[in-house]
Design a protein around this motif. Sequence first.
Motif, PDB file in Angstrom:
ATOM      1  N   UNK A 196       0.817  -1.208   0.000  1.00 23.97           N
ATOM      2  CA  UNK A 196       0.000   0.000   0.000  1.00 23.97           C
ATOM      3  C   UNK A 196       0.857   1.267   0.000  1.00 23.97           C
ATOM      4  N   UNK A 197       2.059   1.167   0.569  1.00 23.08           N
ATOM      5  CA  UNK A 197       2.948   2.326   0.611  1.00 23.08           C
ATOM      6  C   UNK A 197       3.450   2.754  -0.753  1.00 23.08           C
ATOM      7  N   UNK A 198       3.295   1.908  -1.751  1.00 19.37           N
ATOM      8  CA  UNK A 198       3.852   2.221  -3.066  1.00 19.37           C
ATOM      9  C   UNK A 198       2.795   2.663  -4.071  1.00 19.37           C
ATOM     10  N   UNK A 199       1.571   2.904  -3.589  1.00 12.08           N
ATOM     11  CA  UNK A 199       0.526   3.394  -4.497  1.00 12.08           C
ATOM     12  C   UNK A 199       0.897   4.775  -5.008  1.00 12.08           C
ATOM     13  N   UNK A 200       0.593   5.036  -6.287  1.00 12.83           N
ATOM     14  CA  UNK A 200       0.746   6.401  -6.785  1.00 12.83           C
ATOM     15  C   UNK A 200      -0.314   6.665  -7.856  1.00 12.83           C
ATOM     16  N   UNK A 201      -0.225   7.813  -8.531  1.00  5.97           N
ATOM     17  CA  UNK A 201      -1.312   8.198  -9.441  1.00  5.97           C
ATOM     18  C   UNK A 201      -1.286   7.406 -10.746  1.00  5.97           C
ATOM     19  N   UNK A 202      -0.213   6.650 -11.014  1.00  2.00           N
ATOM     20  CA  UNK A 202      -0.126   5.901 -12.272  1.00  2.00           C
ATOM     21  C   UNK A 202      -0.945   4.614 -12.247  1.00  2.00           C
ATOM     22  N   UNK A 203      -1.383   4.200 -11.065  1.00  2.00           N
ATOM     23  CA  UNK A 203      -2.181   2.986 -10.944  1.00  2.00           C
ATOM     24  C   UNK A 203      -3.406   3.279 -10.089  1.00  2.00           C
ATOM     25  N   UNK A 204      -4.402   2.383 -10.178  1.00  2.00           N
ATOM     26  CA  UNK A 204      -5.635   2.617  -9.436  1.00  2.00           C
ATOM     27  C   UNK A 204      -5.861   1.463  -8.467  1.00  2.00           C
ATOM     28  N   UNK A 205      -6.026   1.788  -7.186  1.00  2.00           N
ATOM     29  CA  UNK A 205      -6.296   0.737  -6.201  1.00  2.00           C
ATOM     30  C   UNK A 205      -7.796   0.439  -6.211  1.00  2.00           C
ATOM     31  N   UNK A 206      -8.154  -0.852  -6.205  1.00  2.88           N
ATOM     32  CA  UNK A 206      -9.564  -1.242  -6.239  1.00  2.88           C
ATOM     33  C   UNK A 206     -10.137  -1.293  -4.824  1.00  2.88           C
ATOM     34  N   UNK A 207     -11.466  -1.112  -4.735  1.00  2.00           N
ATOM     35  CA  UNK A 207     -12.144  -1.402  -3.477  1.00  2.00           C
ATOM     36  C   UNK A 207     -12.231  -2.923  -3.372  1.00  2.00           C
ATOM     37  N   UNK A 208     -11.869  -3.457  -2.225  1.00  2.00           N
ATOM     38  CA  UNK A 208     -11.974  -4.895  -2.015  1.00  2.00           C
ATOM     39  C   UNK A 208     -13.124  -5.140  -1.045  1.00  2.00           C
ATOM     40  N   UNK A 209     -14.128  -5.906  -1.473  1.00  2.00           N
ATOM     41  CA  UNK A 209     -15.358  -6.101  -0.697  1.00  2.00           C
ATOM     42  C   UNK A 209     -15.916  -4.753  -0.226  1.00  2.00           C
ATOM     43  N   UNK A 210     -15.841  -3.751  -1.092  1.00  2.00           N
ATOM     44  CA  UNK A 210     -16.424  -2.448  -0.772  1.00  2.00           C
ATOM     45  C   UNK A 210     -15.559  -1.541   0.064  1.00  2.00           C
ATOM     46  N   UNK A 211     -14.381  -1.997   0.449  1.00  2.00           N
ATOM     47  CA  UNK A 211     -13.518  -1.165   1.302  1.00  2.00           C
ATOM     48  C   UNK A 211     -12.333  -0.636   0.521  1.00  2.00           C
ATOM     49  N   UNK A 212     -12.057   0.648   0.636  1.00  2.00           N
ATOM     50  CA  UNK A 212     -10.895   1.227  -0.018  1.00  2.00           C
ATOM     51  C   UNK A 212      -9.640   0.893   0.769  1.00  2.00           C
ATOM     52  N   UNK A 213      -8.522   0.826   0.063  1.00  2.00           N
ATOM     53  CA  UNK A 213      -7.248   0.573   0.735  1.00  2.00           C
ATOM     54  C   UNK A 213      -6.690   1.904   1.220  1.00  2.00           C
ATOM     55  N   UNK A 214      -7.166   2.354   2.369  1.00  2.00           N
ATOM     56  CA  UNK A 214      -6.718   3.652   2.883  1.00  2.00           C
ATOM     57  C   UNK A 214      -6.163   3.475   4.291  1.00  2.00           C
ATOM     58  N   UNK A 215      -5.445   4.462   4.761  1.00  2.00           N
ATOM     59  CA  UNK A 215      -4.893   4.396   6.111  1.00  2.00           C
ATOM     60  C   UNK A 215      -5.973   4.098   7.140  1.00  2.00           C
ATOM     61  N   UNK A 216      -7.169   4.789   6.990  1.00  2.00           N
ATOM     62  CA  UNK A 216      -8.232   4.644   7.988  1.00  2.00           C
ATOM     63  C   UNK A 216      -8.766   3.205   8.004  1.00  2.00           C
ATOM     64  N   UNK A 217      -9.089   2.683   6.790  1.00  2.00           N
ATOM     65  CA  UNK A 217      -9.719   1.356   6.769  1.00  2.00           C
ATOM     66  C   UNK A 217      -8.733   0.270   7.198  1.00  2.00           C
TER      67      UNK A 217
END
Lengths: 265, 285
Positions: free
Chosen positions: A195-216
């Motif tokens: 998750x630390x290597x996400x950037x604007x060149x790729x898109x992270x998917x919601x998994x089972x409706x949850x975004x891959x974010x610091x909060x979740x």
Amino acid sequence: MRTMNILLFLCCAAILSSPPGCGRGTKSVTMAGSTAFQPFAEKLADQYMSKQSEVTITVQGGGSAVGIQSAISGAAQIGMADLVILPEEAQVLTTTVAARDGIAVVVNPANSVSALTTDQIRDIMNGKIKNWKEVGGADAPVTVVSREAGSGTRSSFEQIITDISLTEDALIQDSNGTIRETVANDANAIGYLSHGLLNEKIKALLVDGQACSNESITDGTYKLVRPIFLLVKGTPEKEVQDFIDYILSDEGQQTITANGLLSAK
Amino acid sequence: MSIIGEKGVRRILLVTAFSALSALLLIALFIINEGVPFIFRYGLRDFLFSSEWKPAEGRFGIFPMLAASVWVTLGAMAVGAPLGIAGAVFLSEFAPKSVMRIIKPAIELLAAIPSVVYGFIGVMVLAPLIRSSLGGPGLSILAGSIILGIMILPTIMSISIDSLLAVPQSFREGSLALGATTWQGVYLVIVRAAKSGIIAGVILGMGRAIGETMAVIMVAGNAVKIPDSALDSARTLTANIALEMSYATGMHRQALFATGVVLFVVIIILNSLATVVIKGKVARR
């Protein structure tokens, strides 16, 4: 001329024979293992050494398997491993969670799909779903991108998704960075990375409706999370324990969160 | 004059000469020691011809990698050999000396570019181009072949140029005197006279293509399966070793060493073939 050569030779010999970092510390601690945590460990070691000048900390990579092996054999005082489930031979080791890391499932930004369920991810990885239209995307073949056998990210991913037997058509890339490049360059690709290597060149998917974010990740609703373990054999020496305490301290954890991982607590 | 003396120098040089040999011997012994017992335990036939590579389940069949190595290498030959030989013929027979002076060093410089740079260009330029124009994942045998074909150009070209230049001037004069055009002379006389040198260059280039690792890992995609077409992704023997070595333990590690043994044998065969071809040329003169 000859005297010059001899002098030159002696100079080279002197440079080569002086031990690296000599005079810097009397106690030395070696860490080895997970390449995902290696840059963080290096940064933490630098910070720690600037405060505690009598300790020298050496950080080596090698992968989670190497981390476990070298902690057992004693080649490193601290092993680093980023697996969800540690293998049986690691039971002799004392484990400390140093940080947590989310695994993002990523596609190309041009892909219209933006959410998948665990079952869909499994079917895609296993080659059962071969076209993006089966999961609501465009009519285009899926290109699965995975890591090499033995990678900590791959085994964590497979343990959480469960029942994966990767399709033989999958492209194999040997680092988080090359996975990112491959997915960024291929409109039909799907891969996973730290998750630390996400950037604007790729898109992270919601998994089972949850975004891959610091909060979740922190509140536990995002599913693909792996711990990063520090492994120590037996009772650690004082300087080893001090360094681990430093990693777990507020300052150490701040360094970790500032650079893309999540704190252990 | 010298502090060390004539004999001393000779001894030092002798030791240096043998250090290369002992390095080769040690490497060979080490690989064989680690890999051969595994081959016997697992069975040579299963190891070479089974197509299941699943280290976690204890299945080690390297046939897909073997097939991939063969395809990628043949592809590299198809790209590199015609370009290399044609370029060598042009430079040695047709081009003015001044052109040769610019192009030959430029081609030799090609050999000095690190393979990771070739791989990078392959990933950034070639793979997207193949994906958009021909389909498939882009990271494929075709991409690997083209990149490797360019990488082996210097080897093929410089050996071919040397052997073409070694053809005596009287051959050229003779063919012109018989009324042949320059091209007829090149085609019917010069290239045939230099044939063994050119073939040796091609074989050495082939050895380099089989052994190349970094660029292939980056552009071939590394999927473990027997490729159906040039647009499929594939994993070569070298890529298999390099990708998995850092994690492998136990049987898996030995299987990778055994892969190394297979590669070692293939390259020894190719190099001895090249030596035989070059020797044959000397003997005939």
